[in-house]
Scaffold this active site. Structure first.
Site, PDB file in Angstrom:
ATOM      1  N   GLN A 146       0.833  -1.203   0.000  1.00 22.17           N
ATOM      2  CA  GLN A 146       0.000   0.000   0.000  1.00 22.17           C
ATOM      3  C   GLN A 146       0.875   1.263   0.000  1.00 22.17           C
ATOM      4  O   GLN A 146       0.546   2.254  -0.660  1.00 22.17           O
ATOM      5  CB  GLN A 146      -0.926   0.005   1.221  1.00 22.17           C
ATOM      6  N   SER A 178     -13.017   2.491   1.342  1.00 27.07           N
ATOM      7  CA  SER A 178     -12.352   1.189   1.206  1.00 27.07           C
ATOM      8  C   SER A 178     -12.943   0.167   2.171  1.00 27.07           C
ATOM      9  O   SER A 178     -12.297  -0.285   3.117  1.00 27.07           O
ATOM     10  CB  SER A 178     -10.838   1.357   1.436  1.00 27.07           C
ATOM     11  N   LYS A 210     -12.804   2.460  12.076  1.00 29.96           N
ATOM     12  CA  LYS A 210     -11.691   1.927  11.292  1.00 29.96           C
ATOM     13  C   LYS A 210     -11.422   2.733  10.030  1.00 29.96           C
ATOM     14  O   LYS A 210     -10.276   3.097   9.741  1.00 29.96           O
ATOM     15  CB  LYS A 210     -11.970   0.466  10.935  1.00 29.96           C
ATOM     16  N   PHE A 263      -8.104   4.847   9.151  1.00 29.44           N
ATOM     17  CA  PHE A 263      -7.388   4.342   7.976  1.00 29.44           C
ATOM     18  C   PHE A 263      -7.180   5.448   6.943  1.00 29.44           C
ATOM     19  O   PHE A 263      -6.156   5.489   6.260  1.00 29.44           O
ATOM     20  CB  PHE A 263      -8.175   3.178   7.375  1.00 29.44           C
ATOM     21  N   PRO A 312      -7.588  -1.403  15.180  1.00 29.89           N
ATOM     22  CA  PRO A 312      -8.745  -2.065  14.555  1.00 29.89           C
ATOM     23  C   PRO A 312      -8.595  -3.576  14.680  1.00 29.89           C
ATOM     24  O   PRO A 312      -7.604  -4.151  14.224  1.00 29.89           O
ATOM     25  CB  PRO A 312      -8.669  -1.605  13.093  1.00 29.89           C
ATOM     26  N   ASP A 316      -9.637  -6.762  13.423  1.00 28.09           N
ATOM     27  CA  ASP A 316     -10.258  -7.661  12.462  1.00 28.09           C
ATOM     28  C   ASP A 316      -9.800  -9.079  12.776  1.00 28.09           C
ATOM     29  O   ASP A 316      -9.102  -9.326  13.771  1.00 28.09           O
ATOM     30  CB  ASP A 316      -9.919  -7.245  11.029  1.00 28.09           C
ATOM     31  N   ASP A 325      -0.041  -1.504  13.523  1.00 34.35           N
ATOM     32  CA  ASP A 325      -0.984  -2.089  12.570  1.00 34.35           C
ATOM     33  C   ASP A 325      -0.286  -2.436  11.262  1.00 34.35           C
ATOM     34  O   ASP A 325      -0.608  -3.439  10.627  1.00 34.35           O
ATOM     35  CB  ASP A 325      -2.136  -1.112  12.327  1.00 34.35           C
TER      36      ASP A 325
END
Length: 295
Positions: A36, A63, A161, A165, A190, A192, A240
């Protein structure tokens, strides 16, 4: 009902391992191993760092519920918006993002809602976005202000989130390679399924039978990672990043294979910390792993 609790001893062990890399080590990891970040650098090279920062923030807010993997999505962002030329105004940048959402297949689900979201933020945050267009480093200097503006524009909480983000992706576009300036603010991690699993395999939280319970009730997992952040000196947005790069392994692989995969991956960038981080993140097997998955 099983009560989740943070294991303070394991927090210290995980924080100690990560502190061997330090925040600069994790920043290097982002540059070298996070696709990314690479996509946002390519976008900045195509359209300029200011417009790329605005693009990154607006796209990140949309996203969610994607029909492609995250890596494919951000490559699509870089390729499609990079080919639109440099926008001269915020309105043009917003229009280009709407064009992207209308044409990239990854945004098919809830497309109209995502477009309305971008329009809303583009209107409410016009002054902030104009500032980022001309001085993208503002997101590095004042991330909390940007975060608060995004949350207010959506009537949302700062820790949501996609809100957090969006600031991180804007930061990725604004931060040129070799610039060792972290995002100097902390947000609840976050949680997940990927982060929930590695929270349990690292032993940070005890009690739940499987990681899905942490996804449903994330408070203790978030407290554990906040403590790791404070002890290691690495802000949670960058923790993260570490878990994005290697956190899939404990969920997809058995304990020994996951440990070796993490060690091998991190050795490319932070060899001084690779073995310790791999060991502490795979302290126990992941409960209810359920077999191999894509990552």
């Amino acid at each position: 009902m099983v009560v989740a609790r943070v294991d303070s001893e394991r927090v210290r062990a995980v924080a100690s391992a990560i502190s061997r890399a330090g925040v600069n080590g994790i920043l290097r990891l982002e540059e070298v191993l996070d696709p990314q970040y690479d996509d946002m650098q390519r976008l900045a090279e195509s359209v300029g760092r200011g417009p790329a920062t605005v693009y990154a923030l607006l796209v990140a807010l949309s996203s969610y519920r994607l029909t492609m993997r995250g890596e494919e999505w951000w490559r699509c962002v870089s390729d499609m918006l990079g080919g639109r030329g440099t926008p001269k105004t915020v309105d043009e940048a917003v229009d280009n993002v709407i064009w992207f959402l209308s044409n990239c297949p990854g945004s098919l689900i809830g497309r109209d809602v995502k477009i309305r979201r971008v329009r809303k933020v583009g209107t409410y945050m016009r002054g902030v976005l104009e500032g980022l267009m001309s001085r993208p480093e503002l997101v590095i200097e004042k991330p909390q202000d940007i975060l608060s503006s995004v949350a207010a524009s959506l009537g949302s909480k700062e820790e949501r989130k996609t809100v957090a983000f969006s600031v991180k992706m804007a930061y990725y576009a604004a931060r040129a390679r070799g610039v060792m300036r972290p995002l100097a603010f902390d947000l609840p991690m976050p949680i997940d399924v990927r982060v929930a699993c590695v929270t349990m395999t690292s032993g940070l939280v005890r009690g739940p039978r499987d990681y899905h319970e942490l996804v449903r009730s994330p408070a203790e997992a978030q407290r554990a990672w906040r403590d790791v952040s404070l002890m290691s000196g690495v802000p949670t947005p960058h923790l993260d990043s570490l878990l994005w790069v290697v956190g899939w392994a404990p969920r997809d692989l058995d304990q020994a294979a996951a440990r070796e995969e993490i060690r091998r991956t991190l050795s490319k960038v932070i060899p001084e910390a690779a073995e310790a981080i791999a060991r502490e993140l795979t302290y126990i097997p992941c409960p209810s792993g359920g077999g191999p998955r894509r990552h």
